[in-house]
Design an enzyme around this catalytic site. Structure first.
Site, PDB file in Angstrom:
ATOM      1  N   HIS A 164      95.894   2.619  18.012  1.00  0.00           N
ATOM      2  CA  HIS A 164      97.342   2.567  17.840  1.00  0.00           C
ATOM      3  C   HIS A 164      98.098   3.501  18.789  1.00  0.00           C
ATOM      4  CE1 HIS A 164      96.459   0.115  14.407  1.00  0.00           C
ATOM      5  NE2 HIS A 164      95.679   1.056  13.906  1.00  0.00           N
TER       6      HIS A 164
ATOM      7  N   ILE B 177      98.543  -1.173  19.448  1.00  0.00           N
ATOM      8  CA  ILE B 177      99.246  -2.028  18.492  1.00  0.00           C
ATOM      9  C   ILE B 177      99.683  -1.219  17.269  1.00  0.00           C
ATOM     10  CG2 ILE B 177      98.031  -4.125  19.199  1.00  0.00           C
ATOM     11  CD1 ILE B 177      96.271  -3.823  16.700  1.00  0.00           C
TER      12      ILE B 177
END
Ligand code: NAI
Length: 750
Positions: A515, A530
């Site tokens: 992330h 993401i």
């Protein structure tokens, strides 16, 4: 009390059992019903000489206590003969404890060939010979338990023990492979690194230590590992003094130091050294397949730039499919989760609550009179089990955390969360499903606050590449997702996520570099890092709470979502909502692409008080926020609250008159006497608030003390309770009085 672990009918062979640890094992097994072969060559600690007396003494001790034992004086190098002794005496062989050992300590250059060879012959080759001789018997009877005796000297190295440490770590390798080869025959092999006072350690320990570190403090681990009910296989344990710990390999996330069509250079290795050696977020590969698989995956990533679906990390699939069934019913060790207002606020900010929405202030400002925790915060205490790798503790089942995708999530909230607290949780794997391309693990987690259940989560975890094992495809244990209605949505909310959204959400405890780290994301096949699925989940739940439940966490009952596609930080989340009674169906899209990222989802709400039956009990839920300094004003505190209400009615009175159409009179008492009378007219014109009795007929009159009035508005006194215990008196139309709930909640937007 738990049933005692018995070994009746089992035949145990303990090598080097004439003293020290081997003797302690032999006595303990015999005491619990096993027939024991006490093997010992009876030489000195350097491996010279031989004698039968050591083994004989232990056999005598066992027999004196009523146990069954025979002695054997062969060297472990004659494994066949020792196993034959077991078969001759007792007709079978169930358990082998490879324990015999000697030392030839010398600094490295002084180790002679003989010193090297004899250590390897006794420890490594001896364990091989004995175990190989027993193997086929174990295989045929579909039961076997084997212990290899390693040493801290092998695991960590030790000055003067190069020969010994090499052999001792060799035994771990032997044990690891036997664990794999024996698994399907119910033959389990584990290694231990003991520490105990004995003839071997006498030279390096003081007498006090030798006396204190009793071999009896090692034996119980060996017995447990060898019991038929123990599923541990391929483990390595350090044990001594009454303490036992398990070891495993850890691997840093590492760094890719090569780019496509470019040479790999030592300079690139140097440049990445810190990252290569950084053990933050390290993985714990459990199989060779898993380890090499991830390396091969890197190869194809660099060469082909190929991508994988949703959310994987760099690991290769590695769940031995036949093993997964064993996980059903497995209870993960309970864990705790403690949080303060800091975590409460970080979570709210991370799922998009903002000071730009006045009604979000109660989620982001601890000084707010209604400071509270968002209901979807309930996933955090539960997911700690996944993030701390508790799933990897399931004996005999190897789940590669890197191949887990978060497929679906269900959360049910039993009570609103306090803004700080300590929770405990327990998890159980309720089912495992075969979905062809992978399997789905259903993990149920119940979370408790002060022994009362506060929420329940069900995680559906998709394990990539582990399906097709002929398991069932559905389960009655699943909290099912529900398709959205076939009509345009009743409401749509948008929120632009920030570029830092995932960086912020990580602070809730999910530190997965996927992330935030572009290299890591590239390894998973993504253009860039993401957003966490549970972050989008939090955004949508917040939209629904605001749209359909007056932003009131107490109205939130449950949520179910299916994660369909990834979201990139910076994209706009669009929640489309359909109201169906107290169920709000929804799906979430990325506005820029139109991709559905959360599908087949719903939120269940608790009916609001104005939706409850007209005949139901009176329920007043008052929500209002006003500046704290108002409490400190002179005179009646309620005067200030009425002022605030008056202001609000000036702004949206018309709307409220339409909704409420009633006049309420308030008799405020001080020291038992009426101190003020106020009227809230929401029936006539644009509504008004004034001091004094109603100038028009009232629908309800409330009588309560100045203090109770303020406490109710500040959320410190439950109005329903106050009504039932006589602190609020209501005259007139009780059903209309319930409408106050609506009015006063509207004021919370102040
Ligand atoms: P110990 O010297 O009391 O017991 C070892 C036994 O093995 C002796 O009775 C010896 O006669 C027997 N033995 C030696 N060579 C043999 C052979 N070729 N065939 C059959 N029997 C033979 O020592 P201790 O401490 O009980 O050691 C047991 C095992 O634990 C050894 O493998 C040792 O390396 C290991 N270990 C012990 C530690 C400790 O703190 N005591 C630390 C780490 C490992």
């Amino acid at each position: 009390m738990a049933a005692s672990l018995r070994f009746d009918g089992r035949v145990v062979l303990v090598t080097g059992a004439g003293g020290g640890l081997g003797r302690a094992y032999s006595l303990a097994f015999a005491e619990r019903g096993a027939s024991v072969v006490v093997n010992d060559l009876g030489g000195d600690f350097k491996g010279e000489g031989k004698s039968s007396s050591a083994a004989d003494k232990v056999v005598e001790e066992i027999r004196k206590k009523g146990g069954k034992a025979v002695a054997n004086y062969e060297s472990v190098e004659a494994g066949e003969k020792i196993v034959k002794a077991a078969l001759d005496a007792f007709g079978r062989i169930d358990i082998v404890i490879n324990n015999a050992g000697i030392l030839r300590d010398r600094s490295f250059v002084r180790i002679s060939d003989q010193d090297w060879d004899i250590i390897h012959r006794v420890h490594l080759r001896g364990s091989f010979q004995v175990t190989r001789a027993a193997w086929d018997h174990m295989k045929q009877q579909n039961f076997g338990r084997i212990i290899m005796t390693s040493s801290a000297a092998g695991i960590y190295g030790n000055f003067g023990q190069a020969n010994y440490s090499a052999a001792k770590l060799g035994l771990v390798g032997l044990s690891n492979t036997l664990a794999i080869e024996g698994r399907k025959y119910n033959i389990h092999c584990n290694a231990i690194a003991p520490i105990a006072g004995s003839r071997l350690t006498q030279t390096v320990m003081t007498q006090d230590m030798v006396d204190a570190l009793k071999p009896d403090y090692v034996a119980p681990l060996v017995l447990w590992l060898c019991h038929e009910s123990c599923m541990e296989n391929g483990g390595l344990f350090e044990v001594g003094a009454g303490w036992i710990g398990k070891l495993h390999w850890e691997r840093s996330l590492g760094a890719i130091v090569r780019r496509k069509n470019q040479p790999m250079t030592p300079e690139a290795v140097k440049a990445n050294w810190k990252k290569i050696c950084d053990f933050d977020n390290a993985t714990k590969p459990q199989t060779a397949e898993e380890s090499t698989g991830s390396v091969l995956e890197v190869l194809s990533k660099i060469e082909d730039g190929g991508g994988i679906s949703m959310n994987p990390t760099s690991q290769a699939a590695s769940v031995a499919t036949s093993e997964l069934g064993r996980a059903v019913g497995y209870k993960i060790s309970p864990w705790t989760f403690e949080y303060s207002k800091l975590e409460t606020i970080i979570y709210a900010l991370a799922v998009g609550a903002s000071v730009k929405n006045p009604d979000d202030m109660k989620f982001v400002y601890e000084g707010n009179a209604n400071f509270s925790c968002l209901p979807t915060f309930g996933v955090l205490p539960a997911q700690k089990s996944l993030l701390t790798g508790l799933l990897t503790e399931i004996p005999g089942v190897h789940i590669n955390m890197g191949k887990l995708l978060h497929g679906e999530q269900y959360l049910e909230v039993y009570k609103p969360f306090p803004s700080s607290g300590k929770f405990s949780s327990e998890g159980v794997i309720v089912d495992v499903l075969d979905k062809g391309s992978g399997s789905v693990i259903l993990l149920d987690v119940t979370t408790y606050h002060e022994k009362e259940p506060i929420c329940y989560n069900q995680f559906s975890l998709f394990v990539v590449g582990s399906g097709g094992f002929g398991g069932k495809r559905a389960s009655e244990k699943v909290k099912p997702s529900v398709p959205i209605p076939n009509r345009p949505p009743d409401a749509v909310c948008h929120d632009v996520t920030s570029l830092n959204q995932a960086a912020l959400y990580r602070l809730n405890g999910d530190w997965n570099p996927l992330h935030i780290d572009p290299d890591f994301a590239a390894l998973g096949g993504f253009d860039r890092p993401i957003l966490h699925g549970l972050c989008s989940f939090g955004f949508s739940a917040r939209h629904i709470l605001r749209q359909f439940a007056d932003n009131d966490p107490a109205r939130f009952k449950a949520i179910k979502v299916r994660f369909a596609k990834p979201v990139y930080p910076g994209q706009t989340l669009q929640t489309e909502m359909w109201k169906n009674g107290n169920r709000i169906h929804f799906q979430t899209k990325v506005k820029e692409t139109g991709n559905v990222v959360i599908s087949n989802a719903y939120v269940d709400l608790v009916p609001s008080s104005d939706e409850t039956s007209a005949n139901g009990p009176i329920k007043l839920i008052f929500h209002i926020q006003f500046p704290v300094h108002l409490y400190q004003a002179e005179g009646l505190q309620s005067n200030l609250v009425f002022d605030v209400i008056g202001q609000r009615i000036k702004e949206i009175g018309k709307e409220l008159v339409k909704k409420v159409s009633a006049v309420f009179q308030w008799n405020i008492t001080k020291d038992g006497n009426t101190a003020a009378i106020w009227t809230i007219d929401l029936k006539n014109g644009s509504g008004e608030v004034y001091q004094g009795p109603a100038r028009v007929p009232t629908q309800a009159t409330f009588t309560l003390s100045d203090e109770d009035f303020v406490n109710i508005f500040a959320g410190r006194l439950n109005p329903q309770q106050a009504f039932f215990n006589g602190r609020i008196k209501v005259k007139g139309n009780l059903i209309l009085a319930q409408k106050l709930d609506v009015i006063l909640k509207t004021y919370s937007k102040l």
